[in-house]
Design an enzyme around this catalytic site. Sequence first.
Site, PDB file in Angstrom:
ATOM      1  N   HIS A  99      69.995  75.831  25.583  1.00 53.62           N
ATOM      2  CA  HIS A  99      70.085  74.375  25.814  1.00 53.62           C
ATOM      3  C   HIS A  99      68.809  73.882  26.501  1.00 53.62           C
ATOM      4  O   HIS A  99      68.317  74.527  27.410  1.00 53.62           O
ATOM      5  CB  HIS A  99      71.307  74.075  26.687  1.00 53.62           C
ATOM      6  CG  HIS A  99      71.641  72.628  26.785  1.00 53.62           C
ATOM      7  ND1 HIS A  99      70.915  71.744  27.554  1.00 53.62           N
ATOM      8  CD2 HIS A  99      72.616  71.887  26.193  1.00 53.62           C
ATOM      9  CE1 HIS A  99      71.442  70.530  27.436  1.00 53.62           C
ATOM     10  NE2 HIS A  99      72.476  70.588  26.614  1.00 53.62           N
ATOM     11  N   CYS A 111      70.111  69.277  21.955  1.00 49.46           N
ATOM     12  CA  CYS A 111      70.792  68.248  22.746  1.00 49.46           C
ATOM     13  C   CYS A 111      69.946  66.981  22.701  1.00 49.46           C
ATOM     14  O   CYS A 111      68.898  66.895  23.347  1.00 49.46           O
ATOM     15  CB  CYS A 111      71.001  68.741  24.179  1.00 49.46           C
ATOM     16  SG  CYS A 111      71.829  67.517  25.221  1.00 49.46           S
ATOM     17  N   HIS A 161      74.337  68.842  20.330  1.00 49.03           N
ATOM     18  CA  HIS A 161      74.957  67.902  21.272  1.00 49.03           C
ATOM     19  C   HIS A 161      74.417  66.534  20.914  1.00 49.03           C
ATOM     20  O   HIS A 161      73.221  66.309  20.980  1.00 49.03           O
ATOM     21  CB  HIS A 161      74.541  68.209  22.712  1.00 49.03           C
ATOM     22  CG  HIS A 161      75.163  69.437  23.276  1.00 49.03           C
ATOM     23  ND1 HIS A 161      74.861  69.900  24.541  1.00 49.03           N
ATOM     24  CD2 HIS A 161      76.086  70.288  22.770  1.00 49.03           C
ATOM     25  CE1 HIS A 161      75.574  70.992  24.784  1.00 49.03           C
ATOM     26  NE2 HIS A 161      76.313  71.255  23.726  1.00 49.03           N
ATOM     27  N   ASP A 183      78.261  64.401  22.794  1.00 44.52           N
ATOM     28  CA  ASP A 183      77.964  64.806  24.162  1.00 44.52           C
ATOM     29  C   ASP A 183      78.475  63.706  25.095  1.00 44.52           C
ATOM     30  O   ASP A 183      79.227  62.845  24.662  1.00 44.52           O
ATOM     31  CB  ASP A 183      76.461  65.051  24.292  1.00 44.52           C
ATOM     32  CG  ASP A 183      76.136  66.101  25.343  1.00 44.52           C
ATOM     33  OD1 ASP A 183      77.064  66.676  25.924  1.00 44.52           O
ATOM     34  OD2 ASP A 183      74.937  66.352  25.577  1.00 44.52           O
ATOM     35  N   HIS A 184      78.056  63.780  26.323  1.00 42.93           N
ATOM     36  CA  HIS A 184      78.551  62.872  27.365  1.00 42.93           C
ATOM     37  C   HIS A 184      78.833  61.461  26.857  1.00 42.93           C
ATOM     38  O   HIS A 184      78.045  60.892  26.119  1.00 42.93           O
ATOM     39  CB  HIS A 184      77.522  62.726  28.493  1.00 42.93           C
ATOM     40  CG  HIS A 184      76.988  64.021  28.974  1.00 42.93           C
ATOM     41  ND1 HIS A 184      75.924  64.116  29.814  1.00 42.93           N
ATOM     42  CD2 HIS A 184      77.373  65.294  28.718  1.00 42.93           C
ATOM     43  CE1 HIS A 184      75.671  65.384  30.068  1.00 42.93           C
ATOM     44  NE2 HIS A 184      76.536  66.122  29.415  1.00 42.93           N
ATOM     45  N   TYR A 236      82.604  63.376  30.712  1.00 43.80           N
ATOM     46  CA  TYR A 236      83.500  64.146  29.842  1.00 43.80           C
ATOM     47  C   TYR A 236      84.900  63.560  29.726  1.00 43.80           C
ATOM     48  O   TYR A 236      85.876  64.282  29.608  1.00 43.80           O
ATOM     49  CB  TYR A 236      83.546  65.613  30.298  1.00 43.80           C
ATOM     50  CG  TYR A 236      82.286  66.342  29.891  1.00 43.80           C
ATOM     51  CD1 TYR A 236      82.103  66.740  28.573  1.00 43.80           C
ATOM     52  CD2 TYR A 236      81.263  66.577  30.798  1.00 43.80           C
ATOM     53  CE1 TYR A 236      80.945  67.359  28.173  1.00 43.80           C
ATOM     54  CE2 TYR A 236      80.091  67.197  30.404  1.00 43.80           C
ATOM     55  CZ  TYR A 236      79.943  67.586  29.090  1.00 43.80           C
ATOM     56  OH  TYR A 236      78.789  68.194  28.682  1.00 43.80           O
TER      57      TYR A 236
HETATM   58 MN   LIG Z   1      73.768  68.773  26.148  1.00 40.96          MN
END
Ligand SMILES: [Mn+2]
Length: 358
Positions: free
Chosen positions: A206, A244, A271, A316-317, A330
């Site tokens: 990552h 990501c 992500h 992702d977030h 999350y």
């Molecule tokens: Mn990520």
Amino acid sequence: MQWGFRWYGEQDSIPIEHVAQIPGINGVVGTLLNKLPGDVWEIDEIKTLQAQAAKKNLTVLGIESVAVHDAIKAGTDERDQYIENYIQTIRNLASCGINLICYSFKPIFGWAKTDLFYENEDGSFSLVYDQKVVDHMEPSQMYQLIHSQSKGFKLPGWEEERLKKFDALFALYENVTEADLLENLRYFLMKIIPVCEEVRVKMAIHPDDPPWELFGLPRITKNLKDLQTILGLVDSSYNGLTFCTGSLGADPANDLVQMIESVGDRIHFVHFRNVAYLGERKFKESAHLSTEGSLDMYAIMEALVKARFDGVIRPDHGRTIWDEVAMPGYGLYDRALGISYLQGLHEAILKGGDHDAR
Ligand SMILES: [Mn+2]
């Protein structure tokens, strides 16, 4: 492409029944929250996580993260023992049928933000990073800041047990340069990748979040050049990447489409999230739509389709919306909106062009 959702097992604020109701979902990307870096993940523990997901016919598509012990990252004498443990975890996951591991190789700070509940104009909340705030901080204050805003949730990468020994941990990296960190990663990969090839477990590193140096600690996963260097350390498809978009995309100098064109064949896990630039080294994690942030999500998805990406992808977030009480980034609601948007982009790209369906 397999559509996943990060889920923390039964400790997650979101029940698996709700995850299963997201349209088009294939499975979860899970973790064992009780594990510290260096611990062996036992088969019965992995099977328990799988059984929790299987209640709703969801598979565990991969793991994030199996954390790498600081002895390995800092290259101390104890690293071989921890690498042995890591290899045992790889073998145990493989024996349970899990063949994707997301990991990172960052000293101390897996990710950093300066506000976990920044209030947007519409009343939703985003995670924000502002370098100006960090410039006035001691490293240990970052830990205190994140903890003070966690609302009681256990945040991965900010394990209390580990960070209690913050000063010792910081001292461990005092003389570790970027070149050292890279060499320590090479040493780690040289030991584990042959096992990964044998048991068919893909490793997916990552990137740094944010993708620049923090508190003078070395960072080696910031940009395309870094990623190419890492892929060159051990030339095996099992030595791969987690792409990501929000981490790499926080630096406007990173051209995400170009990155996918260059290293797309080694991306095992995506992500997907957007970020909005608020100034020099200042950004917030916006909603997923291109219109809400600074990244062109259509172009990124199209590049993935063109690169014939066929790994695991997940939203992702997200923001905290609709008064949800959840781990910052999350929650269920905004990530569910995000995945539906991504699926829409994907379908439109497939049907609008001559790409192979994946
Ligand atoms: Mn990520």
